[in-house]
Design a protein around this motif. Structure first.
Motif, mmCIF file in Angstrom:
data_model
loop_
_atom_site.group_PDB
_atom_site.id
_atom_site.type_symbol
_atom_site.label_atom_id
_atom_site.label_comp_id
_atom_site.label_asym_id
_atom_site.label_seq_id
_atom_site.Cartn_x
_atom_site.Cartn_y
_atom_site.Cartn_z
ATOM 1 N N TYR A 63 34.534 44.758 38.903
ATOM 2 C CA TYR A 63 34.605 45.261 37.534
ATOM 3 C C TYR A 63 33.390 44.819 36.717
ATOM 4 C CZ TYR A 63 36.106 40.439 36.837
ATOM 5 O OH TYR A 63 36.167 39.069 36.849
ATOM 6 N N HIS A 80 33.565 40.250 40.752
ATOM 7 C CA HIS A 80 34.776 40.549 41.517
ATOM 8 C C HIS A 80 35.723 39.365 41.503
ATOM 9 C CE1 HIS A 80 33.396 38.249 45.061
ATOM 10 N NE2 HIS A 80 32.229 38.854 44.939
ATOM 11 N N SER A 81 36.980 39.683 41.658
ATOM 12 C CA SER A 81 38.042 38.682 41.582
ATOM 13 C C SER A 81 38.090 37.838 42.852
ATOM 14 C CB SER A 81 39.387 39.390 41.378
ATOM 15 O OG SER A 81 39.658 40.230 42.507
ATOM 16 N N VAL A 82 38.892 36.802 42.816
ATOM 17 C CA VAL A 82 39.144 35.982 43.997
ATOM 18 C C VAL A 82 39.943 36.828 44.997
ATOM 19 C CG1 VAL A 82 40.341 33.934 44.864
ATOM 20 C CG2 VAL A 82 39.159 33.859 42.655
ATOM 21 N N ARG A 128 35.402 49.888 37.259
ATOM 22 C CA ARG A 128 36.599 49.216 37.777
ATOM 23 C C ARG A 128 36.972 49.836 39.102
ATOM 24 N NH1 ARG A 128 42.537 48.797 36.128
ATOM 25 N NH2 ARG A 128 43.065 46.669 36.756
ATOM 26 N N GLN A 142 42.586 38.157 47.696
ATOM 27 C CA GLN A 142 43.977 37.876 48.039
ATOM 28 C C GLN A 142 44.257 38.490 49.409
ATOM 29 O OE1 GLN A 142 45.891 35.989 45.968
ATOM 30 N NE2 GLN A 142 44.078 35.841 44.647
ATOM 31 N N LEU A 176 40.436 42.754 46.683
ATOM 32 C CA LEU A 176 39.908 42.174 45.452
ATOM 33 C C LEU A 176 39.451 43.294 44.528
ATOM 34 C CD1 LEU A 176 36.577 42.357 45.938
ATOM 35 C CD2 LEU A 176 37.030 40.364 47.324
ATOM 36 N N GLU A 177 39.243 42.946 43.290
ATOM 37 C CA GLU A 177 38.858 43.927 42.269
ATOM 38 C C GLU A 177 37.413 43.701 41.858
ATOM 39 O OE1 GLU A 177 40.293 45.530 37.863
ATOM 40 O OE2 GLU A 177 40.948 43.574 38.589
#
Length: 204
Positions: free
Chosen positions: A72, A139-141, A77, A143, A69-70
């Motif tokens: 940011y 943070h992103s979902v 980032r 994967q 995940l990212e």
């Protein structure tokens, strides 16, 4: 400050402390998932050039399970990966399956379990970093992918255009009674974000 200079012991110690604080927070979430206490510790920390990540495994053809995940905000980032070699990923799922009372699981269920483990670990690390940076890190979902390590890493980093020379590697041990599972947390920040981390920690 330049992040490309040789990492100092102070930097390594600070990163290990960050990792252990994040792991301590992850214990609660993982224990709820497992319905039993699990200990998580960072056993080793390194800052390495991205291109030698594969040396920690059996080359880019190594089969792995990767949750990524990212993290940011407006000035920060970074990508974060929880990587399990195949046999360690299976061991983690078996530990969780045994404690859930389920005897046989589908591939979809196994992937879901690993994704949740990665979400907890990476999310807790980013939350800990938020405290030290005094900045909210979203943070992103998460994967998940099961493939050759080289194919997974190349695809993710190219798609997200992460500009970075170094990866922070946190070797991670998951312990539940007599069973142990090992994985690797990789934090790959942009050069500017890595400088921001060390500035926040007061380390040159």
């Amino acid at each position: 400050m330049s992040s490309t200079k040789r990492p100092s012991y102070l930097r390594i110690d600070a990163l290990k402390e960050l990792g252990n604080i994040g792991s301590a927070h992850a214990v609660t979430g993982l224990s709820k998932l497992l319905k039993k206490r699990i200990d998580v510790s960072i056993t080793d920390v390194e800052i390495i050039p991205i291109q030698i990540i594969y040396n920690l495994f059996n080359g880019p053809e190594s089969m792995v399970s990767v949750v990524y995940l990212e993290g940011y905000n407006e000035n920060f980032r970074s990508m974060m990966f929880l990587v399990f070699p195949y046999h360690e990923a299976d061991k983690m799922v078996n530990i969780i399956t045994k404690n859930s009372g389920r005897e046989e699981e589908s591939e979809e269920y196994c992937m879901s379990v690993l994704k949740e483990v990665g979400n907890i670990m990476c999310g807790c690390y980013f939350n800990t970093m938020s405290v030290f940076l005094k900045k909210k890190i979203m943070h992103s979902v998460p994967q998940i992918s099961r493939d050759m390590l080289g194919a997974v890493m190349d695809s993710i980093l190219v798609d997200l255009s992460v500009q970075s020379d170094y990866a922070i590697v946190l070797e991670t041990a998951f312990n539940l009674t007599e069973e142990e599972c090992k994985g690797f947390l990789f934090l790959i920040p942009t050069t500017e974000s890595l400088d921001m981390i060390f500035d926040a920690l007061g380390i040159d």
